[in-house]
Design a protein around this motif. Sequence first.
Motif, PDB file in Angstrom:
ATOM      1  N   SER A  32      13.806   8.406   3.906  1.00 10.13           N
ATOM      2  CA  SER A  32      13.015   7.943   2.764  1.00 10.13           C
ATOM      3  C   SER A  32      13.222   8.845   1.556  1.00 10.13           C
ATOM      4  CB  SER A  32      11.532   7.900   3.131  1.00 10.13           C
ATOM      5  OG  SER A  32      11.288   7.010   4.205  1.00 10.13           O
ATOM      6  N   CYS A  33      13.259  10.156   1.787  1.00 11.10           N
ATOM      7  CA  CYS A  33      13.454  11.096   0.681  1.00 11.10           C
ATOM      8  C   CYS A  33      14.833  10.934   0.045  1.00 11.10           C
ATOM      9  CB  CYS A  33      13.283  12.530   1.177  1.00 11.10           C
ATOM     10  SG  CYS A  33      11.588  12.979   1.639  1.00 11.10           S
ATOM     11  N   ALA A  34      15.827  10.608   0.855  1.00 11.72           N
ATOM     12  CA  ALA A  34      17.206  10.518   0.372  1.00 11.72           C
ATOM     13  C   ALA A  34      17.533   9.189  -0.289  1.00 11.72           C
ATOM     14  CB  ALA A  34      18.166  10.774   1.526  1.00 11.72           C
ATOM     15  N   ALA A  41      11.354  -1.176   4.946  1.00  7.49           N
ATOM     16  CA  ALA A  41      11.415  -0.575   6.281  1.00  7.49           C
ATOM     17  C   ALA A  41      12.681  -0.990   7.021  1.00  7.49           C
ATOM     18  CB  ALA A  41      10.171  -0.955   7.084  1.00  7.49           C
ATOM     19  N   VAL A  42      13.148  -2.212   6.800  1.00  7.80           N
ATOM     20  CA  VAL A  42      14.341  -2.676   7.496  1.00  7.80           C
ATOM     21  C   VAL A  42      15.565  -1.858   7.088  1.00  7.80           C
ATOM     22  CG1 VAL A  42      14.928  -4.428   5.774  1.00  7.80           C
ATOM     23  CG2 VAL A  42      15.630  -4.753   8.164  1.00  7.80           C
ATOM     24  N   ASP A  43      15.579  -1.335   5.851  1.00  4.07           N
ATOM     25  CA  ASP A  43      16.687  -0.484   5.421  1.00  4.07           C
ATOM     26  C   ASP A  43      16.679   0.844   6.180  1.00  4.07           C
ATOM     27  OD1 ASP A  43      17.473  -2.382   3.421  1.00  4.07           O
ATOM     28  OD2 ASP A  43      15.824  -1.644   2.164  1.00  4.07           O
ATOM     29  N   LEU A  44      15.489   1.335   6.492  1.00  2.00           N
ATOM     30  CA  LEU A  44      15.382   2.585   7.234  1.00  2.00           C
ATOM     31  C   LEU A  44      15.812   2.413   8.686  1.00  2.00           C
ATOM     32  CD1 LEU A  44      11.938   3.866   5.881  1.00  2.00           C
ATOM     33  CD2 LEU A  44      14.227   4.497   5.093  1.00  2.00           C
ATOM     34  N   MET A  59       5.062   4.784   6.443  1.00  2.00           N
ATOM     35  CA  MET A  59       4.992   4.788   4.989  1.00  2.00           C
ATOM     36  C   MET A  59       3.630   5.237   4.456  1.00  2.00           C
ATOM     37  SD  MET A  59       7.954   4.120   3.807  1.00  2.00           S
ATOM     38  CE  MET A  59       8.576   5.041   5.226  1.00  2.00           C
ATOM     39  N   ALA A  60       2.546   4.874   5.135  1.00  2.00           N
ATOM     40  CA  ALA A  60       1.214   5.262   4.664  1.00  2.00           C
ATOM     41  C   ALA A  60       1.078   6.781   4.612  1.00  2.00           C
ATOM     42  CB  ALA A  60       0.142   4.656   5.570  1.00  2.00           C
ATOM     43  N   PHE A  61       1.597   7.476   5.609  1.00  2.00           N
ATOM     44  CA  PHE A  61       1.530   8.934   5.644  1.00  2.00           C
ATOM     45  C   PHE A  61       2.376   9.529   4.525  1.00  2.00           C
ATOM     46  CE2 PHE A  61       2.416  13.178   7.425  1.00  2.00           C
ATOM     47  CZ  PHE A  61       1.142  13.571   7.774  1.00  2.00           C
ATOM     48  N   LEU A  62       3.571   8.974   4.286  1.00  2.00           N
ATOM     49  CA  LEU A  62       4.446   9.478   3.228  1.00  2.00           C
ATOM     50  C   LEU A  62       3.861   9.183   1.850  1.00  2.00           C
ATOM     51  CD1 LEU A  62       7.994   8.573   4.627  1.00  2.00           C
ATOM     52  CD2 LEU A  62       6.602  10.620   5.005  1.00  2.00           C
ATOM     53  N   LEU A  63       3.189   8.042   1.711  1.00  2.00           N
ATOM     54  CA  LEU A  63       2.522   7.725   0.453  1.00  2.00           C
ATOM     55  C   LEU A  63       1.421   8.733   0.142  1.00  2.00           C
ATOM     56  CD1 LEU A  63       2.134   3.826   0.603  1.00  2.00           C
ATOM     57  CD2 LEU A  63       3.113   5.105  -1.319  1.00  2.00           C
ATOM     58  N   THR A  64       0.647   9.081   1.160  1.00  2.00           N
ATOM     59  CA  THR A  64      -0.482   9.994   0.973  1.00  2.00           C
ATOM     60  C   THR A  64      -0.020  11.346   0.450  1.00  2.00           C
ATOM     61  OG1 THR A  64      -1.736   8.917   2.742  1.00  2.00           O
ATOM     62  CG2 THR A  64      -2.376  11.165   2.159  1.00  2.00           C
ATOM     63  N   TYR A  65       1.115  11.833   0.939  1.00  2.00           N
ATOM     64  CA  TYR A  65       1.565  13.173   0.579  1.00  2.00           C
ATOM     65  C   TYR A  65       2.691  13.167  -0.453  1.00  2.00           C
ATOM     66  CZ  TYR A  65      -1.576  14.531   4.211  1.00  2.00           C
ATOM     67  OH  TYR A  65      -2.720  14.700   4.949  1.00  2.00           O
ATOM     68  N   PRO A  72       7.963  -2.327  -7.195  1.00  2.00           N
ATOM     69  CA  PRO A  72       7.707  -3.767  -7.346  1.00  2.00           C
ATOM     70  C   PRO A  72       8.254  -4.557  -6.150  1.00  2.00           C
ATOM     71  CG  PRO A  72       8.519  -2.840  -9.396  1.00  2.00           C
ATOM     72  CD  PRO A  72       8.662  -1.771  -8.373  1.00  2.00           C
ATOM     73  N   GLY A  73       7.457  -5.483  -5.659  1.00  2.00           N
ATOM     74  CA  GLY A  73       7.853  -6.282  -4.513  1.00  2.00           C
ATOM     75  C   GLY A  73       6.966  -6.008  -3.314  1.00  2.00           C
ATOM     76  N   ARG A  74       7.034  -6.885  -2.351  1.00  2.00           N
ATOM     77  CA  ARG A  74       6.211  -6.771  -1.151  1.00  2.00           C
ATOM     78  C   ARG A  74       6.819  -5.754  -0.186  1.00  2.00           C
ATOM     79  NH1 ARG A  74       2.353  -9.657   1.591  1.00  2.00           N
ATOM     80  NH2 ARG A  74       2.481  -9.630   3.862  1.00  2.00           N
ATOM     81  N   ASN A  75       6.018  -4.730   0.158  1.00  2.00           N
ATOM     82  CA  ASN A  75       6.429  -3.689   1.102  1.00  2.00           C
ATOM     83  C   ASN A  75       7.730  -3.014   0.664  1.00  2.00           C
ATOM     84  OD1 ASN A  75       4.215  -4.219   2.811  1.00  2.00           O
ATOM     85  ND2 ASN A  75       5.347  -5.828   3.894  1.00  2.00           N
ATOM     86  N   VAL A  76       7.844  -2.761  -0.634  1.00  2.00           N
ATOM     87  CA  VAL A  76       8.999  -2.066  -1.190  1.00  2.00           C
ATOM     88  C   VAL A  76       8.548  -0.687  -1.662  1.00  2.00           C
ATOM     89  CG1 VAL A  76      10.843  -2.109  -2.920  1.00  2.00           C
ATOM     90  CG2 VAL A  76      10.019  -4.254  -1.906  1.00  2.00           C
ATOM     91  N   TYR A  77       9.353   0.325  -1.380  1.00  2.00           N
ATOM     92  CA  TYR A  77       9.015   1.705  -1.717  1.00  2.00           C
ATOM     93  C   TYR A  77      10.197   2.362  -2.424  1.00  2.00           C
ATOM     94  CZ  TYR A  77       5.597   0.709   1.957  1.00  2.00           C
ATOM     95  OH  TYR A  77       4.611   0.127   2.718  1.00  2.00           O
TER      96      TYR A  77
END
Length: 276
Positions: A32-34, A41-44, A59-65, A72-77
């Motif tokens: 995710s960092c890279a 998530a499917v890309d990961l 993702m929720a844990f990574l979002l928090t920290y 933009p988009g559904r479940n896109v980070y």
Amino acid sequence: MSSRRNAPGQVGKPLPTDRVLAHEHVAITRASCAAKAPFRAVDLEGLTGVPARRCGLVMAFLLTYGLVEKAPGRNVYRSTKTAGDVARAWEESDAEGLRALREMWKASWFARAASNRLAQGPALRIGLVSKLMTLSHSGEAQRRKVEILVDLMAAVGMLRPEDDGYLRWIDDAAVPKPRRQPQTAPADAPASRGAETPDEDTAPAEPAPDGSIPRPRGHADMSFTSSVNEDLIRLISPPILLADLARLSSEDIVALHGHIRGLATLLAKLRGSSMP
């Protein structure tokens, strides 16, 4: 929907999912960092080998920290600037990447709690888990998540596992374990034997510093003097905690049961009753 929002573990401190193991969590964090572009998530999944559904749970844990943010988009980070710094450190080496992740998490509630708990040296894992459960307002249903959190701190190098279920904080490599410290005689202890070294067969049974069961004294040594009574009081007064029992081996537990059973039988005889 309201019941999900108020489910246990959602109203307290943020915890990692218990559906993803610690080493998988680290792999997903690194990928995710890279990421150079927005991702799902499917890309990961293709990068980590972890199923997309479980990648999404991290993702929720990574979002928090602050390592990812919503795009933009559904479940896109997308990764954040902080994540980019961690990713560049990881490009240098695994050790540098983990070090950067530790530095990024050092101000988190769980890192500060673990550091404070282990400030005096290594402590039992079960004690650290209990401390984190209390701070995160987690019930027994969330224990597995707290266990994963401890595993995650160990996986990134914040904690160093040691023998007998102990954990050490990474910055305290020189701090000795608090157990197995020599017992010092109390100032008011009787000195009838002077400077003479007590014989192994006649010395009073002192509380064992490492949690093992003291050797019982022979029948001839059990005189009902005030000094012996005081010795027994010192031995049995401190409460035995669950964490203490966790340090005993199965042989120690069997021996402890035998000692307690024998003591109960003797007391029953002295009081004129009988054991079932």
